[in-house]
Write a protein that holds these residues in place. Sequence first.
Motif, PDB file in Angstrom:
ATOM      1  N   VAL A 131       6.198 -29.789 -10.572  1.00  0.00           N
ATOM      2  CA  VAL A 131       5.356 -29.218  -9.503  1.00  0.00           C
ATOM      3  C   VAL A 131       3.886 -29.098 -10.001  1.00  0.00           C
ATOM      4  O   VAL A 131       2.992 -29.571  -9.503  1.00  0.00           O
ATOM      5  N   GLY A 132       3.786 -28.670 -11.229  1.00  0.00           N
ATOM      6  CA  GLY A 132       2.610 -28.453 -11.990  1.00  0.00           C
ATOM      7  C   GLY A 132       1.847 -29.435 -12.092  1.00  0.00           C
ATOM      8  O   GLY A 132       0.658 -30.042 -11.801  1.00  0.00           O
ATOM      9  N   VAL A 133       2.412 -30.789 -12.432  1.00  0.00           N
ATOM     10  CA  VAL A 133       2.015 -31.966 -12.954  1.00  0.00           C
ATOM     11  C   VAL A 133       1.587 -32.543 -11.677  1.00  0.00           C
ATOM     12  O   VAL A 133       0.325 -33.235 -11.315  1.00  0.00           O
ATOM     13  N   GLU A 134       2.325 -32.452 -10.462  1.00  0.00           N
ATOM     14  CA  GLU A 134       1.797 -33.033  -9.079  1.00  0.00           C
ATOM     15  C   GLU A 134       0.571 -32.438  -8.543  1.00  0.00           C
ATOM     16  O   GLU A 134      -0.237 -32.838  -8.038  1.00  0.00           O
ATOM     17  N   ILE A 135       0.435 -30.881  -8.524  1.00  0.00           N
ATOM     18  CA  ILE A 135      -0.478 -30.099  -8.146  1.00  0.00           C
ATOM     19  C   ILE A 135      -1.669 -30.668  -9.113  1.00  0.00           C
ATOM     20  O   ILE A 135      -2.948 -30.960  -8.501  1.00  0.00           O
ATOM     21  N   ALA A 136      -1.740 -31.069 -10.511  1.00  0.00           N
ATOM     22  CA  ALA A 136      -2.887 -31.436 -11.193  1.00  0.00           C
ATOM     23  C   ALA A 136      -3.441 -32.654 -10.737  1.00  0.00           C
ATOM     24  O   ALA A 136      -4.502 -33.333 -10.508  1.00  0.00           O
ATOM     25  N   LYS A 137      -2.470 -33.635 -10.628  1.00  0.00           N
ATOM     26  CA  LYS A 137      -2.332 -34.937  -9.992  1.00  0.00           C
ATOM     27  C   LYS A 137      -3.203 -34.954  -8.620  1.00  0.00           C
ATOM     28  O   LYS A 137      -4.060 -35.979  -8.459  1.00  0.00           O
ATOM     29  N   SER A 138      -3.336 -33.645  -7.752  1.00  0.00           N
ATOM     30  CA  SER A 138      -3.530 -33.773  -6.447  1.00  0.00           C
ATOM     31  C   SER A 138      -5.307 -33.120  -6.525  1.00  0.00           C
ATOM     32  O   SER A 138      -5.541 -32.946  -5.404  1.00  0.00           O
ATOM     33  N   ASP A 139      -5.510 -32.957  -7.589  1.00  0.00           N
ATOM     34  CA  ASP A 139      -6.800 -32.657  -7.794  1.00  0.00           C
ATOM     35  C   ASP A 139      -6.831 -30.928  -7.299  1.00  0.00           C
ATOM     36  O   ASP A 139      -7.875 -30.505  -6.798  1.00  0.00           O
ATOM     37  N   SER A 140      -5.650 -30.238  -7.183  1.00  0.00           N
ATOM     38  CA  SER A 140      -5.850 -28.929  -6.579  1.00  0.00           C
ATOM     39  C   SER A 140      -5.610 -27.934  -7.783  1.00  0.00           C
ATOM     40  O   SER A 140      -5.257 -28.355  -9.096  1.00  0.00           O
ATOM     41  N   VAL A 141      -5.829 -26.671  -7.567  1.00  0.00           N
ATOM     42  CA  VAL A 141      -5.974 -25.537  -8.645  1.00  0.00           C
ATOM     43  C   VAL A 141      -4.453 -24.866  -8.541  1.00  0.00           C
ATOM     44  O   VAL A 141      -4.076 -24.621  -7.390  1.00  0.00           O
ATOM     45  N   LEU A 142      -4.056 -24.757  -9.762  1.00  0.00           N
ATOM     46  CA  LEU A 142      -2.618 -24.120  -9.721  1.00  0.00           C
ATOM     47  C   LEU A 142      -2.871 -22.614  -9.922  1.00  0.00           C
ATOM     48  O   LEU A 142      -3.639 -22.421 -10.811  1.00  0.00           O
ATOM     49  N   ILE A 143      -2.192 -21.662  -9.045  1.00  0.00           N
ATOM     50  CA  ILE A 143      -2.348 -20.388  -9.176  1.00  0.00           C
ATOM     51  C   ILE A 143      -0.983 -20.189  -9.516  1.00  0.00           C
ATOM     52  O   ILE A 143       0.225 -20.521  -8.719  1.00  0.00           O
ATOM     53  N   THR A 144      -0.601 -18.888 -10.285  1.00  0.00           N
ATOM     54  CA  THR A 144       0.737 -18.371 -10.509  1.00  0.00           C
ATOM     55  C   THR A 144       0.678 -17.001 -11.112  1.00  0.00           C
ATOM     56  O   THR A 144      -0.701 -16.581 -11.084  1.00  0.00           O
ATOM     57  N   GLY A 145       1.772 -16.171 -11.058  1.00  0.00           N
ATOM     58  CA  GLY A 145       1.614 -14.835 -11.757  1.00  0.00           C
ATOM     59  C   GLY A 145       1.249 -14.903 -12.906  1.00  0.00           C
ATOM     60  O   GLY A 145       1.126 -13.761 -13.523  1.00  0.00           O
ATOM     61  N   GLY A 146       1.171 -15.905 -13.542  1.00  0.00           N
ATOM     62  CA  GLY A 146       0.793 -15.987 -15.186  1.00  0.00           C
ATOM     63  C   GLY A 146       1.668 -15.392 -16.166  1.00  0.00           C
ATOM     64  O   GLY A 146       1.384 -15.564 -17.471  1.00  0.00           O
ATOM     65  N   LEU A 147       2.961 -15.316 -15.851  1.00  0.00           N
ATOM     66  CA  LEU A 147       3.718 -14.954 -16.746  1.00  0.00           C
ATOM     67  C   LEU A 147       4.955 -15.763 -17.243  1.00  0.00           C
ATOM     68  O   LEU A 147       4.404 -16.881 -17.387  1.00  0.00           O
ATOM     69  N   GLY A 148       6.021 -15.457 -17.338  1.00  0.00           N
ATOM     70  CA  GLY A 148       6.986 -16.593 -18.157  1.00  0.00           C
ATOM     71  C   GLY A 148       7.771 -17.304 -16.908  1.00  0.00           C
ATOM     72  O   GLY A 148       7.504 -17.330 -15.909  1.00  0.00           O
TER      73      GLY A 148
END
Length: 169
Positions: free
Chosen positions: A28-45
């Motif tokens: 999912v992270g790869v696909e978000i980057a490929k779409s030129d979108s910013v990935l937001i997460t809760g920043g943990l594990g």
Amino acid sequence: MAKKRQILVIGHNTNGCTPEHEKVAYDVGVEIAKSDSVLITGGLGGVMTAAAHGAKDAGGLTVGIIPQADASEANEYCDIVIPTGMGLTRDFLNALTADGVIIVGGGSGTLSETCAAYMNKKPMVAIRNQNGPIEKYIDGFIDHRKNVKIIGVDDAKEAVKTILELITA
């Protein structure tokens, strides 16, 4: 210049996160980057680390909005860390920051973020068969308000394609 789309990925933290969850979240992270979108997460594990790792490997920008007050608590793949010091209340900040949400498994924290996004009518996509509390709401609504349907998808590529369609609709 147009604002970049911001996609929140939520799911299992380290406890309960399986190798399958990590693989799906990474993709999912790869696909978000490929779409030129910013990935937001809760920043943990767990899912958060895996999604950020995938986005970083694909050259994307990652943001971690963490519950702690110390930025060093974020995972190593966060480009931007927002240390809220808000504890679990930060779930609402995560939901409000997002243009859309992708759900990969999860537990009660994921359910909290999902409800915050639901109450704010954020488009949501959940990957099927990830054994989280969201499973019973996939392709339906959380409650009688019918604020936003949680759309079920089968893989990372479909998740990002669908959330982008919902965001721009």
